[in-house]
Design an enzyme around this catalytic site. Structure first.
Site, PDB file in Angstrom:
ATOM      1  N   ASP A   1       0.846  -1.194   0.000  1.00  0.00           N
ATOM      2  CA  ASP A   1       0.000   0.000   0.000  1.00  0.00           C
ATOM      3  C   ASP A   1       0.885   1.248   0.000  1.00  0.00           C
ATOM      4  O   ASP A   1       1.849   1.342   0.776  1.00  0.00           O
ATOM      5  CB  ASP A   1      -0.904   0.004   1.240  1.00  0.00           C
ATOM      6  N   ILE A   2       0.566   2.210  -0.876  1.00  0.00           N
ATOM      7  CA  ILE A   2       1.338   3.453  -0.949  1.00  0.00           C
ATOM      8  C   ILE A   2       1.004   4.321   0.265  1.00  0.00           C
ATOM      9  O   ILE A   2      -0.164   4.591   0.544  1.00  0.00           O
ATOM     10  CB  ILE A   2       1.036   4.211  -2.247  1.00  0.00           C
TER      11      ILE A   2
ATOM     12  N   ASP B   1      -1.840   9.446 -10.604  1.00  0.00           N
ATOM     13  CA  ASP B   1      -1.887   8.337 -11.563  1.00  0.00           C
ATOM     14  C   ASP B   1      -0.482   7.968 -12.043  1.00  0.00           C
ATOM     15  O   ASP B   1      -0.158   6.787 -12.245  1.00  0.00           O
ATOM     16  CB  ASP B   1      -2.760   8.703 -12.763  1.00  0.00           C
TER      17      ASP B   1
ATOM     18  N   GLU C   1      -4.720   2.463  -4.250  1.00  0.00           N
ATOM     19  CA  GLU C   1      -3.259   2.494  -4.178  1.00  0.00           C
ATOM     20  C   GLU C   1      -2.698   1.192  -3.603  1.00  0.00           C
ATOM     21  O   GLU C   1      -1.566   1.144  -3.120  1.00  0.00           O
ATOM     22  CB  GLU C   1      -2.789   3.679  -3.325  1.00  0.00           C
TER      23      GLU C   1
END
Length: 274
Positions: A151-152, A168, A194
């Site tokens: 996960d970002i 994006d 994300e």
């Protein structure tokens, strides 16, 4: 050839004494095309693995001692000496009809996969299919694999600060970093938003942690250039190995919880569990 077990004898009809001690290219159990024509050395999975050290999975065809052709699912793996140098290769093959059907289904999935339109990697149904196939392989052949839930960190803040177009761009950057830093036998996909999932095969817990740390570090060091801006993000990763009682959902849930452990302990880190 130095080893040929009872299952190899049963599947091919060739006793060990006819195979052991022969050069691979000169023995009787040839890899052939579906048409029956012999494969050139460069297309034989085991010879390719011995050359480049990469494992392979394939649907192959062999000539039986009785003269007919049979289909098998094969996996090739490199053999390393004590110093880590490539010294040979091993091929496992199976004529189990359910395995062959599962492999053919996975190949069909690969050909018709619905890719995530933004990042170009597999989408959620694709990665779910990969996990189901890996579970089937684990149950039948005891080949371990692991899941990475990625996960970002602070992605909403990134979008709010720089806008969705740059957001994006960062999603594509992370996706391409995953795709280009996993082995060809591994898989990755965008789970949603994300979040990403990677499926990594044939390793232990230490190997899984090593892969996860490599991906985390590589992503944090990768920059996206936008005019005078140099943008980068970090990721939190949860990593877990398959367990005998696992389902697709239990594996993903456990990796997801481990990812949130990474978030709770400061982000930009890896949390690992068996």
């Amino acid at each position: 050839i130095t080893f040929w077990n009872n299952s190899a004898e049963r599947i091919t009809g060739y006793p060990a004494e006819k195979i052991i001690g022969r050069y691979y290219q000169k023995q009787s159990v040839k890899h052939v095309r579906e048409s029956g024509r012999e494969l050139p050395d460069g297309n034989v999975p085991l010879l390719a693995t011995i050359k480049d050290g990469l494992p392979r999975d394939a649907l192959a065809y062999l000539n039986h001692d009785a003269g007919y052709q049979l289909s098998v699912v094969i996996r090739t793996m490199p053999i390393l000496d004590e110093e880590g140098n490539l010294s040979g290769g091993m091929e496992i093959f199976n004529d189990n009809k359910a395995l062959i059907a599962a492999f053919q289904a996975s190949q069909k999935t690969d050909e018709t996969v619905l890719f995530d339109p933004l990042t170009g990697i597999g989408n959620r149904p694709h990665i779910e299919t990969k996990i189901r196939i890996a579970l089937e392989d684990y149950r039948r052949r005891k080949i371990p694999f692991g899941i990475l839930f990625i996960d970002i960190d602070h992605f909403k803040n990134f979008n709010d600060t720089y806008g969705h177009l740059l957001g994006d761009k960062v999603l594509r950057l992370v996706a391409n970093t995953l795709r280009n830093n996993l082995r060809v036998t591994d898989s990755c996909g965008r789970w949603g938003g994300e979040e990403f999932i990677a499926v990594v095969y044939d390793l232990d817990l230490a190997g899984l942690e090593k892969v996860a740390e490599k991906l985390r570090k590589t992503i944090s060091e990768t920059k996206a250039q936008e005019k005078d801006l140099e943008l980068s993000v970090n990721v939190s990763i949860g990593a877990t190995l398959v367990r005998p009682a696992d389902t697709t959902n239990s594996l993903i849930d456990r990796a997801d919880h481990l990812m949130y452990e990474s978030k709770r302990h400061g982000r930009n880190r890896v949390s690992v569990a068996k």
